[in-house]
Design an enzyme around this catalytic site. Structure first.
Site, PDB file in Angstrom:
ATOM      1  N   SER A   5       0.817  -1.132   0.001  1.00  0.00           N
ATOM      2  CA  SER A   5      -0.178   0.023  -0.071  1.00  0.00           C
ATOM      3  C   SER A   5       0.733   1.256   0.066  1.00  0.00           C
ATOM      4  O   SER A   5       1.819   1.254   0.787  1.00  0.00           O
ATOM      5  CB  SER A   5      -0.917   0.277   1.190  1.00  0.00           C
ATOM      6  OG  SER A   5      -1.604   1.241   1.374  1.00  0.00           O
ATOM      7  N   TYR A  24      -1.938  -1.448  10.132  1.00  0.00           N
ATOM      8  CA  TYR A  24      -2.154  -1.899   8.345  1.00  0.00           C
ATOM      9  C   TYR A  24      -0.714  -1.564   7.918  1.00  0.00           C
ATOM     10  O   TYR A  24      -0.130  -2.064   7.271  1.00  0.00           O
ATOM     11  CB  TYR A  24      -3.283  -0.951   7.883  1.00  0.00           C
ATOM     12  CG  TYR A  24      -3.364  -1.247   6.480  1.00  0.00           C
ATOM     13  CD1 TYR A  24      -3.741  -2.525   6.089  1.00  0.00           C
ATOM     14  CD2 TYR A  24      -3.003  -0.186   5.596  1.00  0.00           C
ATOM     15  CE1 TYR A  24      -4.069  -2.517   4.719  1.00  0.00           C
ATOM     16  CE2 TYR A  24      -3.109  -0.567   4.359  1.00  0.00           C
ATOM     17  CZ  TYR A  24      -3.524  -1.549   3.798  1.00  0.00           C
ATOM     18  OH  TYR A  24      -3.934  -1.869   2.387  1.00  0.00           O
TER      19      TYR A  24
END
Length: 246
Positions: free
Chosen positions: A141, A154
């Site tokens: 990401s 995350y």
């Protein structure tokens, strides 16, 4: 269904969003595709049906990637259906947003179980099953660069995934297997849109010099390149697919 085909790909987390787009793009590229999914059988079967309607081959296999037995079955079912595995795309993941707090340890543990342990197990199995010349892609990401509050678990999980990619690329040395990560920026999926207002989406789109949010097809196109013949010299890299979002 053919017992043996020319090219075979496994895509985890492929029942929706970016994973679905990747699976459909690889099917269009001529791959027989295994649609890995965790819970929603109907959505996974809908992806299979969409691929078959376009003349492709696909199966759906339920797999919790944090469980070694499920991952082993995912590969076994693929080999039973198609005879081989050439490409593995580790896309399955969760994004449980929470502050870095001891009160949020459950969210942290779940994120690590799926995003890190899951990627580790999929990569480990892929490294054993893929024949020489195989391709492995893991989804990371672009939010790593932002250090956004609430994204601690995350971001930590995706940093770990990028580390796994670089190490595995060296561990499969001599087998002509490439291992890369793709790091999308803000991308229009049901999960991403949930809870966001039109104004918030407009602000996020403005963070890119291209003045738009990403589409799942943008990410799928990059994966297609990396696993295709033209991506053969790209290895141990993290490629940002984010329109300049940084």
């Amino acid at each position: 269904m053919s017992a043996s085909v020319n090219k075979v790909a496994i895509v985890t987390g492929a029942s929706r969003g970016i994973g679905q787009a990747i699976a459909c793009r690889l099917a269009d590229d001529g791959f027989a595709v295994t649609i890995g999914y965790a819970t929603d059988r109907l959505k996974a079967e809908a992806v299979v049906a969409a691929i078959e309607c376009r003349g492709g081959q696909a199966i759906a296999v339920k797999a919790d990637v944090s469980q070694a037995a499920d991952v082993a079955n995912l590969f076994w079912m693929t080999e039973q259906a198609f005879g081989r595995v050439d490409v593995v795309v580790s896309n399955a993941g969760v994004m449980a947003l929470a502050p870095i707090s001891s009160d949020e340890i459950d969210a942290f543990d779940r994120t690590m179980a799926i995003n890190v342990r899951g990627a580790f197990l999929v990569l480990a199995k892929a490294s054993k099953v893929l024949e020489d010349g195989g391709r492995i892609v893991v989804l990371s990401s672009s939010v790593i660069a932002k250090s956004t509050p609430g994204y601690g678990a995350y971001i930590a999980s995706k940093c770990a995934v990028e580390g796994l990619v670089r190490v595995l690329a060296n561990e499969v040395q001599g087998r002509n297997i490439t291992v890369n990560a793709v790091a999308p920026g803000p991308t229009v999926t049901d999960l991403f849109l949930k809870g966001k207002s039109a104004q918030q989406l407009e602000v996020l789109a403005g963070l890119s010099p291209l003045n738009r949010l990403g589409e799942p097809a943008d990410v799928a196109d990059l994966v297609s390149f990396l696993v295709g013949a033209q991506g053969r010299w790209i290895n141990a890299q993290v490629v940002r697919s984010n329109g300049g979002f940084a």
